[in-house]
Write a protein that holds these residues in place. Structure first.
Motif, PDB file in Angstrom:
ATOM      1  N   ASN A  65       0.918  -1.310   0.104  1.00  0.00           N
ATOM      2  CA  ASN A  65      -0.071  -0.135   0.102  1.00  0.00           C
ATOM      3  C   ASN A  65       0.815   1.240  -0.095  1.00  0.00           C
ATOM      4  O   ASN A  65       0.387   2.581  -0.105  1.00  0.00           O
ATOM      5  CB  ASN A  65      -0.914  -0.165   1.190  1.00  0.00           C
ATOM      6  CG  ASN A  65      -0.196  -0.297   2.521  1.00  0.00           C
ATOM      7  OD1 ASN A  65       0.951  -0.620   2.402  1.00  0.00           O
ATOM      8  ND2 ASN A  65      -0.884  -0.088   3.573  1.00  0.00           N
ATOM      9  N   LEU A  66       2.306   0.977  -0.028  1.00  0.00           N
ATOM     10  CA  LEU A  66       3.086   2.020  -0.389  1.00  0.00           C
ATOM     11  C   LEU A  66       4.040   2.104  -1.454  1.00  0.00           C
ATOM     12  O   LEU A  66       4.072   0.886  -1.922  1.00  0.00           O
ATOM     13  CB  LEU A  66       3.962   2.574   0.936  1.00  0.00           C
ATOM     14  CG  LEU A  66       3.263   2.739   2.191  1.00  0.00           C
ATOM     15  CD1 LEU A  66       4.121   3.086   3.482  1.00  0.00           C
ATOM     16  CD2 LEU A  66       2.456   3.887   2.288  1.00  0.00           C
ATOM     17  N   GLU A  69       3.992  -5.823   1.435  1.00  0.00           N
ATOM     18  CA  GLU A  69       3.380  -5.591   2.683  1.00  0.00           C
ATOM     19  C   GLU A  69       2.358  -6.712   3.150  1.00  0.00           C
ATOM     20  O   GLU A  69       1.422  -6.873   2.723  1.00  0.00           O
ATOM     21  CB  GLU A  69       2.667  -4.007   2.772  1.00  0.00           C
ATOM     22  CG  GLU A  69       1.677  -3.975   4.207  1.00  0.00           C
ATOM     23  CD  GLU A  69       2.627  -4.168   5.336  1.00  0.00           C
ATOM     24  OE1 GLU A  69       2.001  -4.795   6.354  1.00  0.00           O
ATOM     25  OE2 GLU A  69       3.536  -3.547   5.501  1.00  0.00           O
ATOM     26  N   ASN A 100       5.126  -2.025   7.270  1.00  0.00           N
ATOM     27  CA  ASN A 100       5.352  -0.581   6.976  1.00  0.00           C
ATOM     28  C   ASN A 100       4.577   0.386   8.123  1.00  0.00           C
ATOM     29  O   ASN A 100       4.542   1.440   8.166  1.00  0.00           O
ATOM     30  CB  ASN A 100       5.016   0.158   5.498  1.00  0.00           C
ATOM     31  CG  ASN A 100       3.860  -0.371   5.146  1.00  0.00           C
ATOM     32  OD1 ASN A 100       2.726  -0.409   5.859  1.00  0.00           O
ATOM     33  ND2 ASN A 100       3.497  -0.687   3.976  1.00  0.00           N
ATOM     34  N   GLN A 119       1.352   0.969   8.226  1.00  0.00           N
ATOM     35  CA  GLN A 119       0.146   1.652   7.801  1.00  0.00           C
ATOM     36  C   GLN A 119      -1.210   0.858   8.445  1.00  0.00           C
ATOM     37  O   GLN A 119      -2.105   1.483   8.536  1.00  0.00           O
ATOM     38  CB  GLN A 119      -0.013   1.899   6.306  1.00  0.00           C
ATOM     39  CG  GLN A 119       1.258   2.727   5.932  1.00  0.00           C
ATOM     40  CD  GLN A 119       0.944   4.121   6.102  1.00  0.00           C
ATOM     41  OE1 GLN A 119      -0.139   4.955   6.255  1.00  0.00           O
ATOM     42  NE2 GLN A 119       2.091   4.738   6.835  1.00  0.00           N
ATOM     43  N   THR A 167       7.784   7.247   0.389  1.00  0.00           N
ATOM     44  CA  THR A 167       6.790   6.143   0.448  1.00  0.00           C
ATOM     45  C   THR A 167       5.675   6.358  -0.570  1.00  0.00           C
ATOM     46  O   THR A 167       4.943   5.390  -0.599  1.00  0.00           O
ATOM     47  CB  THR A 167       6.074   5.936   1.932  1.00  0.00           C
ATOM     48  OG1 THR A 167       5.371   7.433   2.207  1.00  0.00           O
ATOM     49  CG2 THR A 167       7.237   5.729   3.055  1.00  0.00           C
ATOM     50  N   GLY A 206       2.434   7.829   2.084  1.00  0.00           N
ATOM     51  CA  GLY A 206       2.292   7.232   3.327  1.00  0.00           C
ATOM     52  C   GLY A 206       2.007   8.178   4.376  1.00  0.00           C
ATOM     53  O   GLY A 206       2.708   9.589   4.433  1.00  0.00           O
ATOM     54  N   ARG A 207       1.471   8.082   5.560  1.00  0.00           N
ATOM     55  CA  ARG A 207       0.933   8.822   6.809  1.00  0.00           C
ATOM     56  C   ARG A 207       2.160   8.500   7.927  1.00  0.00           C
ATOM     57  O   ARG A 207       1.658   7.352   8.395  1.00  0.00           O
ATOM     58  CB  ARG A 207      -0.314   8.825   7.042  1.00  0.00           C
ATOM     59  CG  ARG A 207      -1.430   9.419   5.948  1.00  0.00           C
ATOM     60  CD  ARG A 207      -2.946   9.374   6.470  1.00  0.00           C
ATOM     61  NE  ARG A 207      -2.528  10.036   7.543  1.00  0.00           N
ATOM     62  CZ  ARG A 207      -3.131  11.559   7.801  1.00  0.00           C
ATOM     63  NH1 ARG A 207      -3.244  12.149   6.613  1.00  0.00           N
ATOM     64  NH2 ARG A 207      -3.275  12.079   8.852  1.00  0.00           N
ATOM     65  N   THR A 218       0.311   7.840  11.313  1.00  0.00           N
ATOM     66  CA  THR A 218      -0.555   6.565  11.381  1.00  0.00           C
ATOM     67  C   THR A 218       0.727   5.575  11.800  1.00  0.00           C
ATOM     68  O   THR A 218       0.391   4.693  12.560  1.00  0.00           O
ATOM     69  CB  THR A 218      -0.664   6.062   9.894  1.00  0.00           C
ATOM     70  OG1 THR A 218      -1.904   6.875   9.463  1.00  0.00           O
ATOM     71  CG2 THR A 218      -1.355   4.624   9.888  1.00  0.00           C
ATOM     72  N   VAL A 219       1.890   5.378  11.460  1.00  0.00           N
ATOM     73  CA  VAL A 219       3.052   4.617  11.774  1.00  0.00           C
ATOM     74  C   VAL A 219       3.213   4.884  13.299  1.00  0.00           C
ATOM     75  O   VAL A 219       3.345   4.072  13.992  1.00  0.00           O
ATOM     76  CB  VAL A 219       4.186   4.925  11.033  1.00  0.00           C
ATOM     77  CG1 VAL A 219       5.245   3.810  11.457  1.00  0.00           C
ATOM     78  CG2 VAL A 219       3.788   4.756   9.451  1.00  0.00           C
TER      79      VAL A 219
END
Length: 322
Positions: free
Chosen positions: A21-22, A67, A95, A97, A130, A133-134, A137-138
């Motif tokens: 998703n990244l 992922e 990752n 997420q 990424t 990516g957020r 969130t990580v």
């Protein structure tokens, strides 16, 4: 089982999927085509391969991807893997997420540690590196994971463009009970076109802040060398595959999502198990054992990452298994 060079091989990294998703630039750019669903090993097939591996003494497993958590049923598979007779340890690389919602199931399954990729603490840089990516969130998933009895490791690839983040990332090991691990950029796939930093340089920078950084007890299934300090809550680790070759102690095989057992990341050679497991023969468990044994005995003495002309693996990391 021992390989030709006398090394005990007891660790298998399992790629559940090449999808992610990244789109991290050093791993999987957006224009890499995904493998068709029919070409990916089914969970039942992976478990059967793991049974053969366990019978030969391979009892430690890493679940990765792509992922891994983007694949439907991944959490159920992990639970079945940890319950497989003879399995000693199962860990996960992600990752982050999708991690927060998965944490209760991972804890219930008995996963012993989780590696979370995190190359920068700058939100804009994280998003650019990424592919959207957020960062929040990580970090939220990390905070939640630290409330559970699971060892947490943050993996940061040492990129020239994120050099300013070495100290901020290491500071997380000061504030939180986790390991921050710095990994040299692998000259595989997209990593060939990027510039990295050596682990020695990263360690030198960190010793300016923590002069008492000294090697401490090694933990985990991989090659990381860990350092501790009286000022740190966790540890700082280094994986220097390029500058500090650890081939003499390599204990692993990789299983790609398409059913190839890879003896070494540097070379394209591998042993296919997909045809065996889909062949319908009643002796396939014995044939799988033989295939795993061939992969172990095919492990080379060492990689050749220092010589680009001798690297024969040209797939991206998500296709191989990160």
């Amino acid at each position: 089982m021992r390989d030709t060079w006398g090394r005990t091989i007891d660790y298998l990294r399992i790629s559940l999927t090449d999808r992610c998703n990244l789109h991290c630039r050093y791993c999987m750019p957006s224009d890499v085509p995904s493998v068709s669903h029919d070409d990916i090993l089914r969970y039942e097939e992976i478990l059967e391969i793991c049974e053969a591996a366990v019978s030969l003494g391979i009892n430690r497993f890493k679940v990765t991807g792509g992922e891994p958590l983007v694949r439907k049923g991944a959490l159920s598979f992990i639970s079945r893997l940890t319950s497989l007779p003879g399995v000693r340890d199962v860990t996960l690389t992600t990752n982050g997420q999708l991690l927060q919602d998965a944490l209760p199931a991972l804890m219930q399954a008995g996963v012993s540690s989780i590696n979370i990729s995190l190359d920068t603490l700058l939100a804009s840089q994280y998003a650019a590196l990424t592919g959207g990516g957020r960062l929040d969130t990580v970090l939220s998933a990390v905070r939640q994971a630290l409330t559970l009895p699971i060892r947490i490791k943050l993996n940061a690839v040492l990129l020239e463009e994120t050099a300013s983040q070495i100290l901020p990332l290491a500071m997380l090991a000061r504030d939180w009970p986790l390991d921050v691990r710095f990994i040299e950029l692998m000259p595989i796939g997209c990593g060939r076109q990027m510039k990295g930093i050596a682990t020695g340089e990263a360690l030198s920078r960190l010793k300016q802040v923590w002069p008492d950084l000294t090697p401490c007890q090694r933990h985990g299934n991989g090659p990381a060398v860990y350092y501790g300090s009286a000022s740190l809550t966790g540890n700082i680790g280094f994986i220097g595959a390029n500058t500090h070759r650890f081939c003499h102690s390599c204990n692993r095989l990789r299983l790609t999502s398409t059913g190839i057992l890879k003896p070494c990341l540097c070379y394209e050679q591998g042993v296919s198990v997909k045809d065996i497991i889909r062949g319908g023969r009643t002796d396939r468990q014995e044939r799988l054992r033989q295939a795993v044994a061939r992969a172990v005995l095919a492990k080379p003495e060492q990689h050749q990452f220092a010589d680009a002309d001798r690297i024969t693996e040209h797939k991206t990391m998500n296709q191989i298994g990160g």
